[in-house]
Design a protein around this motif. Structure first.
Motif, PDB file in Angstrom:
ATOM      1  N   GLY B  13      97.757  31.644  16.395  1.00  0.00           N
ATOM      2  CA  GLY B  13      97.666  30.276  15.890  1.00  0.00           C
ATOM      3  C   GLY B  13      99.012  29.910  15.327  1.00  0.00           C
ATOM      4  O   GLY B  13     100.011  30.580  15.590  1.00  0.00           O
ATOM      5  N   CYS B  14      99.060  28.861  14.514  1.00  0.00           N
ATOM      6  CA  CYS B  14     100.348  28.403  13.988  1.00  0.00           C
ATOM      7  C   CYS B  14     100.417  28.589  12.485  1.00  0.00           C
ATOM      8  O   CYS B  14     101.343  28.127  11.855  1.00  0.00           O
ATOM      9  CB  CYS B  14     100.561  26.941  14.342  1.00  0.00           C
ATOM     10  N   GLY B  16      98.636  27.072  10.566  1.00  0.00           N
ATOM     11  CA  GLY B  16      98.165  25.807   9.984  1.00  0.00           C
ATOM     12  C   GLY B  16      96.785  25.961   9.383  1.00  0.00           C
ATOM     13  O   GLY B  16      96.462  25.351   8.355  1.00  0.00           O
ATOM     14  N   CYS B  17      95.948  26.768  10.020  1.00  0.00           N
ATOM     15  CA  CYS B  17      94.594  26.939   9.504  1.00  0.00           C
ATOM     16  C   CYS B  17      94.624  27.663   8.158  1.00  0.00           C
ATOM     17  O   CYS B  17      93.846  27.354   7.262  1.00  0.00           O
ATOM     18  CB  CYS B  17      93.730  27.694  10.507  1.00  0.00           C
ATOM     19  N   GLU B  58      91.720  32.772  12.148  1.00  0.00           N
ATOM     20  CA  GLU B  58      92.527  31.682  12.707  1.00  0.00           C
ATOM     21  C   GLU B  58      93.114  32.157  14.038  1.00  0.00           C
ATOM     22  O   GLU B  58      93.592  33.283  14.132  1.00  0.00           O
ATOM     23  CB  GLU B  58      93.675  31.322  11.755  1.00  0.00           C
ATOM     24  N   GLY B  84      88.973  26.844  13.209  1.00  0.00           N
ATOM     25  CA  GLY B  84      89.952  26.002  13.883  1.00  0.00           C
ATOM     26  C   GLY B  84      89.863  26.107  15.395  1.00  0.00           C
ATOM     27  O   GLY B  84      89.230  26.993  15.965  1.00  0.00           O
ATOM     28  N   ASP B  85      90.539  25.154  16.037  1.00  0.00           N
ATOM     29  CA  ASP B  85      90.393  25.012  17.488  1.00  0.00           C
ATOM     30  C   ASP B  85      91.032  26.156  18.274  1.00  0.00           C
ATOM     31  O   ASP B  85      90.561  26.498  19.355  1.00  0.00           O
ATOM     32  CB  ASP B  85      90.976  23.670  17.931  1.00  0.00           C
ATOM     33  N   CYS B  86      92.091  26.747  17.761  1.00  0.00           N
ATOM     34  CA  CYS B  86      92.693  27.862  18.505  1.00  0.00           C
ATOM     35  C   CYS B  86      91.711  29.031  18.578  1.00  0.00           C
ATOM     36  O   CYS B  86      91.531  29.647  19.621  1.00  0.00           O
ATOM     37  CB  CYS B  86      93.985  28.334  17.841  1.00  0.00           C
ATOM     38  N   CYS B 151      91.861  20.957  13.828  1.00  0.00           N
ATOM     39  CA  CYS B 151      93.194  21.534  14.052  1.00  0.00           C
ATOM     40  C   CYS B 151      94.134  21.020  12.986  1.00  0.00           C
ATOM     41  O   CYS B 151      94.888  20.124  13.220  1.00  0.00           O
ATOM     42  CB  CYS B 151      93.709  21.155  15.437  1.00  0.00           C
ATOM     43  N   PRO B 152      94.073  21.596  11.798  1.00  0.00           N
ATOM     44  CA  PRO B 152      93.112  22.609  11.347  1.00  0.00           C
ATOM     45  C   PRO B 152      91.861  21.933  10.812  1.00  0.00           C
ATOM     46  O   PRO B 152      91.868  20.747  10.539  1.00  0.00           O
ATOM     47  CB  PRO B 152      93.865  23.286  10.198  1.00  0.00           C
TER      48      PRO B 152
END
Ligand SMILES: Cc1cc2nc3c(=O)[nH]c(=O)nc-3n(C[C@H](O)[C@H](O)[C@H](O)COP(=O)(O)O)c2cc1C
Ligand code: SF4
Ligand code: SF4
Lengths: 603, 181
Positions: B13-14, B16-17, B58, B84-86, B151-152
Motif C-alpha cells: 500500500g502507500c 495512507g491507510c 493495509e 482500504g481498497d488496496c 482509499c483510505p
C-alpha cells in the motif's frame, strides 16, 4: 484495394438506403466481402450513413461474427456447447489444430482458414457441429473434419461439403444442408397437416378485437421462455398510442440446447409467417420483422423465397388475402452471433442497427419498441401456434395441454438419451414419461430450459413440464451416469461470462467470480465459506442485474446448490487454518524466479 | 484482566491507510484504554509474541514477503480486517496485473524515460523479496473477516468498526462512511 473498399461500402450503403438502422446488413455485407470490417471501412460506413463512427464500431465489436482483423477465406466456428463437448468436440478441435497448424482465434499464414469457438448453434442433437462460413456441418469426428479441410484446400466450395442432405425440407435446393430435423414425435398443433391461408382467412373474417379475443380464449402463452399471455401482449400493443406498429418474430434461438425454432422454420415457415400476418392484423401493423440468428444464415435465402411465394399468392403486400385496407409485409433480419439479442429489447436494438443493448423497462416494447413504436415481440413457435388456433379454434387449442399451459410444446432434446431430436408433446407431461419417450431413463440430471433454467435431480423427475412447474423454452439436456454436474454448471457459467453484454457490473463481473469460486470447489480447493460466498453472490447477481441474462445466469449454480448439494459438500475441505486453499505460492512466483534466477527466501 | 491486542501491517500500500489510523487523533487515548497495540509499524514491534484479537491489514500482496506476513497475521489474529481498497481489491499496485512482470521491471529500471541506468541493471539481491506474478488482494490468500472500503477508509470508519468489534456488536457502518461519490 482501398478504392475497392470505398466503392463497395458506398454501394452497400446505398442498397440499404444509407440508413444507419440497417447497420447489421451493411456490416454483414462488408464482412463477407473483405473478411473483416476494417477501421477504414467503419469510417466510410459512418460517413455514408451519416452516423457516429462509434455506432459502427459498437456494432462491429459487439457481435461474434464481425471482426476488425482480416479473417481467412474459410472461417470455421466449432461449437463449444457442453453437449458437443460430451460428444467429442475436443477431438475435432485437436484435428483442426493439427490439420491447419494454428490455434483457435488464429488465421493460417496463407490467409485461407480462421479457427474459432462459438456457443451452441442449435445442433446439439447432431453434435459435434461447426459452422463453416455460413454452412452448418454436423456429426463431426476428427477424421471427417480433416477430410473437409482437405477438400476446401483443394478448392471445393463450402456447399460441396454437403454430400448427403438432411431429411425433409433440408434437402430442398434452396436449403441443401446436411442439417437434420430429427422430428421424433409429431403433435396436433405444429406438426399436423395444415393448408396455407386457411387460418389467415379465418382471422381476417373477424375484427382485430375478435382475433385478440380468440387468442385469449386459446390460453396461448409465449413459447420463448417467459410465458406471457400472447392475447394480452397483443391487446396492449394494439391499445398503445401510435400510428405505426410492428410485429417481431424472435428467431434468435440462442438458449443452449434449444433448436426447435430451426425445425419450425425449416418445415413450417408458412405457418410462422401466417401467424405473424394474423398478429399484424390484430395489432394494426403493416410491417413484420423476423430476426434470424446469424448461425441460421443458411436459411435466409429459403425464407426469403417463401416470403416471395406468399407475396405472389397475395398473402403479403397490399390488401392481404383480399382484405381491403390490410397491407402487410415481412422481412428477415439476420443477427451476427450474440445470445443477448434474444432478449426482446436487445433484439429491437439490434434491428435498429446498434449494439444488442438491452433497454430499460418500462416502457415495454408494447408501448415503445422498434423505432420507438409499439411492438409485439413473439417467439417462432408462438406464431406457428397462432396459425393453428385460427385453422381450428381457440377453444380447441385450450382443450390440449394442462390447466394454465394450453396447447403443445416442442421440446428439443440432446445429451445422453437414445433418441435426441424434436418432440411435440402436450403440456403437463411428467418429466419421467418424457425421459422414457426419448430414451433417457437412466439420467442422473436433466437441464430443463437451458442454462438459464434449472438442473433437476431424479427426485424431481415426477414433476411436470408446464409453465407453472418445470418451465422450458424448449431446451432439454439429458445427463447420464458419470457426468459431473458441477462441471456442467461451470461450462454454463462460461457461456454467460462470454455472452454478458457488459452493461452492468453484477452480470459482467459477478459471473466471472461465480465461475472462479465454483471452479475452486471443483478443483478440491474450496471450503464451506466458498459455498456461503456462492449463495450470497448468486443472489446479488440475480437481484441486481439489469436484464434476464444476468437475472438467470446464476441458475446453474443455485439449482445445483439446491438439487445436488452433496456434490459440493463432498468436495470441500476442512480448513481450520483459514488460509485460502486455492492460493499456491509457488505458482505465483514463476515469473520472478525466471527473471531473477533465484528461489524464494520465504517459502 | 489483560486488554485485547490489536496488530497492524502495511503490505503493498502507500501507508495512507496507516495515516488514516492515526487520524483518529486524540481518540487514540480512548483506544489504548481498551486495547494494547501489538505488532505494528506504529510501535515497531516486529514479531508476534502473543495472540491478538484483531489484525488490521493495509495493502494487498505484491511479493512473497507480503504473503508471509499476511499468513503470519492469519495464524496469530482472531479477526482479520482488510483495511482500504488496496487490501480489499489490490488497488493502485494491481494496475500492473495486465502487464507481464518482466515488462514492468524493464520499464521501471531500464526503459523508462527518466531512468539513467547505463549498465541496465535490474536490482536483484537476496534481500529483495520475489515479486508475485500478479498483485493479490488479501482475501485471495487468507480468509478475511471484514473489509473496510476507502482509499483510505476514514478514521471514523475504523473507529466505528473497532468499537463494534470490541463491544461484540455487529459491524453496521452508516451509509455516509461507505459511500464515495
Ligand atoms: C438473455 C435472453 C435471451 C432470450 N432469448 C430468446 C430467444 O432466443 N428466443 C425467444 O423467443 N425468446 C428469447 N428470450 C425471451 C424474449 O425476451 C421474449 O420474452 C420472447 O421473445 C417473447 O416471445 P413470446 O411471448 O412468444 O415467448 C430471451 C430472453 C433473455 C433474457
Ligand atoms: S444483465 Fe448482463 S446482459 Fe443484461 S444488461 Fe446487464 S450486463 Fe448486459
Ligand atoms: S487504499 Fe489508498 S490509502 Fe490505503 S494503501 Fe491503498 S492507496 Fe494507500
Amino acid at each position: 484495394m482501398s478504392q475497392n473498399l470505398e466503392t463497395f461500402v458506398k454501394h452497400v450503403c446505398r442498397e440499404n438506403g444509407n440508413d444507419a438502422g440497417r447497420m447489421m446488413d451493411i456490416c454483414r455485407a462488408v464482412q463477407a466481402e473483405f473478411r473483416c470490417v476494417s477501421p477504414e471501412a467503419m469510417t466510410l460506413i459512418a460517413q455514408e450513413c451519416n452516423c457516429d463512427r462509434s455506432q459502427v464500431e459498437g456494432v462491429v465489436s459487439f457481435y461474434h461474427f464481425f471482426s476488425t482483423k482480416k479473417q481467412g477465406e474459410v472461417v470455421i466456428w466449432l461449437c463449444d456447447d457442453v453437449i458437443d463437448e460430451m460428444k467429442g468436440s475436443a477431438d475435432v478441435a485437436e484435428a483442426l489444430k493439427q490439420e491447419l497448424g494454428v490455434d483457435f482465434g488464429q488465421t493460417t499464414t496463407d490467409g485461407k482458414f480462421t479457427l474459432g469457438w462459438t456457443p451452441c448453434m442449435g445442433l446439439p442433437d447432431q453434435a459435434p457441429a461447426a459452422m463453416i462460413n455460413e454452412e452448418l456441418v454436423t456429426n463431426l469426428t476428427g477424421d471427417k473434419i480433416r477430410e473437409m479441410v482437405r477438400e476446401l484446400r483443394a478448392g471445393a466450395s463450402v456447399k460441396d461439403l454437403v454430400k448427403v442432405p438432411g431429411d425433409g425440407m433440408n434437402a430442398d435446393p434452396r436449403l441443401n444442408t446436411m442439417v437434420s430435423n430429427n422430428i421424433r414425435v409429431k403433435g396436433p398443433v405444429i406438426f399436423a397437416d395444415i393448408e396455407n391461408a386457411v387460418g389467415l382467412k379465418a382471422a381476417l373474417a373477424k375484427t382485430p378485437e375478435e382475433v385478440i379475443e380468440e387468442v385469449k380464449t386459446s390460453g396461448l402463452r409465449g413459447r420463448g421462455g417467459a410465458g406471457f399471455s400472447t392475447g394480452l401482449k397483443w391487446m396492449f400493443t394494439r391499445g398503445a398510442e401510435g400510428e405505426q406498429k410492428y410485429i417481431m418474430c424472435n428467431a434468435d434461438e440462442g438458449e443452449p440446447g434449444t433448436f426447435k425454432d430451426r425445425i419450425i422454420l425449416t418445415e413450417c415457415a408458412d405457418m410462422v409467417f401466417e401467424g405473424m400476418t394474423i398478429a399484424g392484423y390484430a395489432i394494426g401493423s403493416t410491417e413484420g420483422v423476423l430476426y434470424l440468428r446469424g448461425e441460421y444464415a443458411y436459411m435466409k435465402e429459403y425464407l426469403d423465397s417463401v416470403l416471395e411465394e406468399r407475396r405472389d399468392a397475395g398473402l403479403l403486400g397490399k390488401n392481404v388475402a383480399g382484405k381491403e385496407g390490410f397491407d402487410y409485409d415481412i422481412r428477415v433480419q439476420l443477427g451476427a452471433g450474440a445470445y443477448v439479442c434474444g432478449e426482446e429489447s436487445a433484439l429491437i436494438s439490434s434491428c435498429e442497427g446498434t449494439r444488442g443493448d438491452v433497454k430499460t423497462r418500462p416502457p415495454y416494447p408494447a408501448q415503445k419498441g422498434y423505432k420507438g413504436k409499439p411492438t409485439s415481440v413473439n417467439n417462432v413457435e408462438t406464431f406457428a401456434s397462432v396459425n393453428r388456433i385460427f385453422v381450428n379454434s381457440g377453444q380447441w387449442f385450450s382443450a390440449t395441454g394442462s390447466c394454465g399451459s394450453s396447447g403443445t410444446k416442442l421440446l428439443s432434446v440432446s445429451g445422453d438419451c437414445k433418441r435426441p431430436g424434436i418432440y411435440e408433446v402436450p403440456f403437463g407431461m411428467k418429466l419421467i414419461d418424457f425421459l422414457k419417450m426419448c430414451g433417457g431413463e437412466d439420467a442422473i440430471a436433466v437441464q430443463v430450459g437451458g442454462p438459464s433454467g434449472e438442473l433437476v435431480n431424479p427426485d424431481a423427475f415426477g414433476r411436470s413440464i408446464e409453465y407453472d412447474d418445470l418451465a422450458t423454452g424448449g431446451s432439454m439436456m439429458v445427463f447420464g451416469p458419470g457426468r459431473d454436474v458441477l462441471k456442467v454448471a461451470s461450462k454454463f457459467l462460461e457461456f454467460f461470462v462470454e455472452e454478458s453484454c457488459g452493461y452492468c457490473t453484477p452480470c459482467r463481473a459477478g459471473n466471472v467470480f461465480i465461475k472462479e469460486r465454483l471452479d475452486r470447489i471443483i478443483d478440491g480447493k474450496g471450503d464451506k465459506d466458498d459455498i456461503a460466498y456462492l449463495e450470497q453472490l448468486c443472489n446479488t447477481v440475480k437481484v441486481t442485474s439489469r436484464c434476464g441474462l444476468g437475472q438467470t445466469s446464476p441458475n446453474p449454480v443455485t439449482s445445483t446448490l439446491k438439487n445436488f448439494r452433496g456434490e459440493y459438500e463432498s468436495r470441500i475441505q476442512e480448513n481450520p487454518d483459514r488460509m485460502e486453499l486455492s492460493f499456491d505460492i509457488n505458482a505465483e512466483l514463476t515469473e520472478a524466479a525466471a527473471i531473477t534466477g533465484r528461489m524464494s527466501e520465504h517459502f | 484482566m489483560s486488554k485485547p491486542k490489536v496488530a497492524t501491517a502495511a503490505l503493498s500500500g502507500c501507508f495512507g491507510c496507516h495515516m488514516s489510523i492515526l487520524d483518529i487523533d486524540e481518540r487514540i487515548l480512548d483506544l489504548i484504554e481498551v486495547v494494547d497495540f501489538h505488532k505494528s509499524p506504529i510501535n515497531d514491534i516486529k514479531t508476534f509474541t502473543e495472540r491478538c484479537a484483531i489484525g488490521i491489514i493495509e495493502g494487498g500482496c505484491c511479493n512473497e514477503e507480503n504473503v508471509a506476513v499476511l499468513q503470519d497475521f492469519r495464524k496469530n489474529c482472531d479477526i482479520l480486517i482488510s483495511f482500504g481498497d488496496c487490501a480489499t481489491m489490490g488497488g493502485v499496485p494491481a494496475l500492473r496485473n495486465g502487464i507481464p512482470l518482466k515488462e514492468c521491471l524493464d520499464e521501471a529500471y531500464i526503459d523508462g524515460p527518466t531512468v539513467h541506468n547505463p549498465n541496465k541493471v535490474v536490482p536483484n539481491d537476496r534481500e529483495l523479496p520475489l515479486l508475485l506474478n500478479k498483485v493479490r488482494p488479501c482475501q485471495e490468500i487468507v480468509k478475511i473477516d471484514y473489509s473496510l472500503p476507502g482509499c483510505p477508509p476514514s478514521a471514523d470508519t475504523l473507529w466505528e468498526a473497532l468499537n463494534a468489534l470490541l463491544a461484540d456488536k455487529p459491524v453496521d457502518l452508516p451509509y455516509e462512511l461507505i459511500k464515495f461519490d
